[in-house]
Design a protein around this motif. Structure first.
Motif, PDB file in Angstrom:
ATOM      1  N   ASP A  17      29.039 -17.527  17.099  1.00 49.56           N
ATOM      2  CA  ASP A  17      29.965 -17.853  18.439  1.00 49.56           C
ATOM      3  C   ASP A  17      30.371 -19.131  18.214  1.00 49.56           C
ATOM      4  O   ASP A  17      30.184 -20.056  17.618  1.00 49.56           O
ATOM      5  CB  ASP A  17      29.173 -17.856  19.590  1.00 49.56           C
ATOM      6  N   ALA A  18      31.749 -19.384  18.878  1.00 48.66           N
ATOM      7  CA  ALA A  18      32.534 -20.672  18.796  1.00 48.66           C
ATOM      8  C   ALA A  18      33.000 -20.874  20.046  1.00 48.66           C
ATOM      9  O   ALA A  18      33.449 -20.225  20.902  1.00 48.66           O
ATOM     10  CB  ALA A  18      33.408 -20.717  17.656  1.00 48.66           C
ATOM     11  N   ALA A  19      33.353 -22.374  20.515  1.00 47.23           N
ATOM     12  CA  ALA A  19      34.040 -22.689  21.536  1.00 47.23           C
ATOM     13  C   ALA A  19      34.632 -23.883  21.442  1.00 47.23           C
ATOM     14  O   ALA A  19      34.249 -24.839  20.616  1.00 47.23           O
ATOM     15  CB  ALA A  19      32.765 -22.779  22.641  1.00 47.23           C
ATOM     16  N   CYS A  20      35.807 -24.105  22.076  1.00 49.02           N
ATOM     17  CA  CYS A  20      36.726 -25.243  21.824  1.00 49.02           C
ATOM     18  C   CYS A  20      36.644 -26.018  23.390  1.00 49.02           C
ATOM     19  O   CYS A  20      36.997 -25.042  24.255  1.00 49.02           O
ATOM     20  CB  CYS A  20      37.912 -24.993  21.279  1.00 49.02           C
ATOM     21  N   SER A  21      36.580 -27.241  23.369  1.00 42.50           N
ATOM     22  CA  SER A  21      36.756 -27.879  24.709  1.00 42.50           C
ATOM     23  C   SER A  21      38.029 -28.574  24.635  1.00 42.50           C
ATOM     24  O   SER A  21      38.232 -29.532  24.281  1.00 42.50           O
ATOM     25  CB  SER A  21      35.763 -28.936  24.827  1.00 42.50           C
ATOM     26  N   GLY A  22      38.988 -27.673  25.301  1.00 39.37           N
ATOM     27  CA  GLY A  22      40.652 -28.112  25.476  1.00 39.37           C
ATOM     28  C   GLY A  22      41.122 -27.545  24.119  1.00 39.37           C
ATOM     29  O   GLY A  22      40.582 -27.049  23.219  1.00 39.37           O
ATOM     30  N   ASN A  23      42.589 -27.827  24.129  1.00 38.98           N
ATOM     31  CA  ASN A  23      43.260 -27.482  23.207  1.00 38.98           C
ATOM     32  C   ASN A  23      44.410 -28.481  22.849  1.00 38.98           C
ATOM     33  O   ASN A  23      45.552 -28.663  23.415  1.00 38.98           O
ATOM     34  CB  ASN A  23      44.381 -26.236  23.304  1.00 38.98           C
ATOM     35  N   PRO A  24      44.338 -29.295  21.845  1.00 43.63           N
ATOM     36  CA  PRO A  24      43.160 -29.409  20.840  1.00 43.63           C
ATOM     37  C   PRO A  24      41.883 -29.930  21.544  1.00 43.63           C
ATOM     38  O   PRO A  24      42.012 -30.636  22.383  1.00 43.63           O
ATOM     39  CB  PRO A  24      43.638 -29.772  19.588  1.00 43.63           C
ATOM     40  N   GLY A  25      40.797 -29.846  21.115  1.00 45.04           N
ATOM     41  CA  GLY A  25      39.541 -30.445  21.557  1.00 45.04           C
ATOM     42  C   GLY A  25      38.419 -30.266  20.635  1.00 45.04           C
ATOM     43  O   GLY A  25      38.669 -29.647  19.630  1.00 45.04           O
ATOM     44  N   ALA A  26      37.308 -30.679  20.996  1.00 47.67           N
ATOM     45  CA  ALA A  26      36.000 -30.706  20.411  1.00 47.67           C
ATOM     46  C   ALA A  26      35.827 -29.246  19.973  1.00 47.67           C
ATOM     47  O   ALA A  26      35.667 -28.438  21.052  1.00 47.67           O
ATOM     48  CB  ALA A  26      35.011 -31.623  20.899  1.00 47.67           C
ATOM     49  N   MET A  27      35.363 -28.789  18.826  1.00 46.73           N
ATOM     50  CA  MET A  27      34.914 -27.747  18.524  1.00 46.73           C
ATOM     51  C   MET A  27      33.486 -27.325  18.020  1.00 46.73           C
ATOM     52  O   MET A  27      32.893 -28.470  17.409  1.00 46.73           O
ATOM     53  CB  MET A  27      35.660 -27.214  17.078  1.00 46.73           C
ATOM     54  N   GLU A  28      32.740 -26.321  18.788  1.00 50.42           N
ATOM     55  CA  GLU A  28      31.356 -26.080  18.215  1.00 50.42           C
ATOM     56  C   GLU A  28      31.095 -24.788  17.787  1.00 50.42           C
ATOM     57  O   GLU A  28      31.782 -23.947  18.436  1.00 50.42           O
ATOM     58  CB  GLU A  28      30.509 -26.350  19.590  1.00 50.42           C
ATOM     59  N   TYR A  29      30.346 -24.342  17.020  1.00 51.55           N
ATOM     60  CA  TYR A  29      30.065 -23.147  16.463  1.00 51.55           C
ATOM     61  C   TYR A  29      28.687 -22.866  15.865  1.00 51.55           C
ATOM     62  O   TYR A  29      28.076 -24.004  15.398  1.00 51.55           O
ATOM     63  CB  TYR A  29      31.152 -22.619  15.570  1.00 51.55           C
ATOM     64  N   ARG A  30      28.162 -21.935  15.972  1.00 54.18           N
ATOM     65  CA  ARG A  30      26.863 -21.539  15.392  1.00 54.18           C
ATOM     66  C   ARG A  30      26.732 -20.282  14.978  1.00 54.18           C
ATOM     67  O   ARG A  30      27.384 -19.122  15.262  1.00 54.18           O
ATOM     68  CB  ARG A  30      25.652 -22.129  16.331  1.00 54.18           C
ATOM     69  N   GLY A  31      25.950 -19.939  13.774  1.00 52.93           N
ATOM     70  CA  GLY A  31      25.476 -18.638  13.332  1.00 52.93           C
ATOM     71  C   GLY A  31      24.005 -18.391  13.484  1.00 52.93           C
ATOM     72  O   GLY A  31      23.247 -19.258  13.104  1.00 52.93           O
ATOM     73  N   VAL A  32      23.541 -17.173  13.817  1.00 51.17           N
ATOM     74  CA  VAL A  32      22.264 -16.900  14.063  1.00 51.17           C
ATOM     75  C   VAL A  32      22.186 -15.607  13.206  1.00 51.17           C
ATOM     76  O   VAL A  32      22.891 -14.721  13.377  1.00 51.17           O
ATOM     77  CB  VAL A  32      21.875 -16.690  15.424  1.00 51.17           C
ATOM     78  N   HIS A  33      20.950 -15.579  12.353  1.00 49.47           N
ATOM     79  CA  HIS A  33      20.517 -14.224  11.842  1.00 49.47           C
ATOM     80  C   HIS A  33      19.964 -13.295  12.707  1.00 49.47           C
ATOM     81  O   HIS A  33      18.920 -13.775  13.477  1.00 49.47           O
ATOM     82  CB  HIS A  33      19.535 -14.567  10.714  1.00 49.47           C
ATOM     83  N   VAL A  34      20.474 -12.292  12.967  1.00 46.59           N
ATOM     84  CA  VAL A  34      20.075 -11.223  14.190  1.00 46.59           C
ATOM     85  C   VAL A  34      18.732 -10.922  13.984  1.00 46.59           C
ATOM     86  O   VAL A  34      18.000 -11.046  14.809  1.00 46.59           O
ATOM     87  CB  VAL A  34      21.176 -10.134  14.340  1.00 46.59           C
ATOM     88  N   GLY A  35      18.244 -10.364  12.815  1.00 50.35           N
ATOM     89  CA  GLY A  35      16.801  -9.875  12.369  1.00 50.35           C
ATOM     90  C   GLY A  35      15.862 -10.911  12.856  1.00 50.35           C
ATOM     91  O   GLY A  35      14.989 -10.648  13.630  1.00 50.35           O
ATOM     92  N   SER A  36      15.900 -12.269  12.402  1.00 52.56           N
ATOM     93  CA  SER A  36      14.955 -13.126  12.596  1.00 52.56           C
ATOM     94  C   SER A  36      15.242 -14.045  13.575  1.00 52.56           C
ATOM     95  O   SER A  36      14.175 -14.645  13.974  1.00 52.56           O
ATOM     96  CB  SER A  36      14.851 -13.933  11.373  1.00 52.56           C
ATOM     97  N   ARG A  37      16.375 -13.957  14.260  1.00 53.68           N
ATOM     98  CA  ARG A  37      16.831 -14.879  15.553  1.00 53.68           C
ATOM     99  C   ARG A  37      16.677 -16.261  15.082  1.00 53.68           C
ATOM    100  O   ARG A  37      16.549 -17.237  15.907  1.00 53.68           O
ATOM    101  CB  ARG A  37      16.083 -14.467  16.667  1.00 53.68           C
ATOM    102  N   GLN A  38      16.961 -16.508  13.741  1.00 56.33           N
ATOM    103  CA  GLN A  38      16.862 -18.036  13.450  1.00 56.33           C
ATOM    104  C   GLN A  38      18.377 -18.633  13.388  1.00 56.33           C
ATOM    105  O   GLN A  38      19.244 -17.865  12.644  1.00 56.33           O
ATOM    106  CB  GLN A  38      15.905 -18.163  12.005  1.00 56.33           C
ATOM    107  N   GLN A  39      18.536 -19.887  13.826  1.00 57.96           N
ATOM    108  CA  GLN A  39      19.916 -20.236  13.556  1.00 57.96           C
ATOM    109  C   GLN A  39      20.056 -20.721  12.097  1.00 57.96           C
ATOM    110  O   GLN A  39      19.178 -21.392  11.440  1.00 57.96           O
ATOM    111  CB  GLN A  39      19.718 -21.667  14.192  1.00 57.96           C
ATOM    112  N   VAL A  40      21.111 -20.162  11.470  1.00 56.24           N
ATOM    113  CA  VAL A  40      21.492 -20.444  10.191  1.00 56.24           C
ATOM    114  C   VAL A  40      22.575 -21.673   9.972  1.00 56.24           C
ATOM    115  O   VAL A  40      22.243 -22.412   9.121  1.00 56.24           O
ATOM    116  CB  VAL A  40      22.240 -19.178   9.461  1.00 56.24           C
TER     117      VAL A  40
END
Length: 117
Positions: A90-113
Motif C-alpha cells: 500500500d502507498a499514500a502521498c500527502s499532496g501532489n507532489p508530497g511526502a510518500m509512504e509505502y509498505r509491504g507485508v507478507h500476507v501469510g506471516s503478516r510480517q512487514q517486509v
C-alpha cells in the motif's frame, strides 16, 4: 462544559489529528473514501493514527459505533481466496507532489517486509 475530543483522519484532504469536529469535516466532507473517527484523548488518537484505520472503523469506511472495537485477530485464518505466499503493498502521498509512504507485508506471516516514509 463539553468534553474535548480528537478526530483522526486517515484518509481525506489532509490526514492528521484534529481537535474540532469542524476541522475534521473540512478534511473529510466530499472526500470519497474518507476514513475518520473520534477519540477521547490525544494519546488514543495518536496511537490510532499510527496504525491501520481498519482497527477502529468498519471496512466500508464509516466509523463504528463501538469505541472499544478491537483489531482483527492476527491469528485468524486467511480466507481461501487469499494467496498466503504473496505481498500486500500500500502507498499514500500527502499532496501532489508530497511526502510518500509505502509498505509491504507478507500476507501469510503478516510480517512487514519493507516500509518507507
Amino acid at each position: 462544559m463539553k468534553k474535548e475530543k480528537f478526530y483522526v483522519v486517515w484518509s481525506g484532504v489532509t490526514p492528521g489529528i484534529y481537535s474540532s469536529w469542524t476541522d475534521c469535516q473540512l478534511q473529510t466532507k466530499g472526500s470519497e473514501g474518507a476514513k475518520f473517527k473520534s477519540f477521547d484523548t490525544r494519546e488514543e488518537a495518536e496511537k490510532a493514527f499510527a496504525s491501520s484505520p481498519y482497527h477502529y472503523i468498519g471496512r466500508g469506511g464509516s466509523p463504528t459505533r463501538s469505541a472499544a472495537r478491537k483489531p482483527q485477530d492476527a491469528d485468524a485464518p486467511l480466507p481461501a481466496a487469499v494467496v498466503a505466499n504473496s505481498l500486500a503493498v500500500d502507498a499514500a502521498c500527502s499532496g501532489n507532489p508530497g511526502a510518500m509512504e509505502y509498505r509491504g507485508v507478507h500476507v501469510g506471516s503478516r510480517q512487514q517486509v519493507f516500509h518507507f516514509g
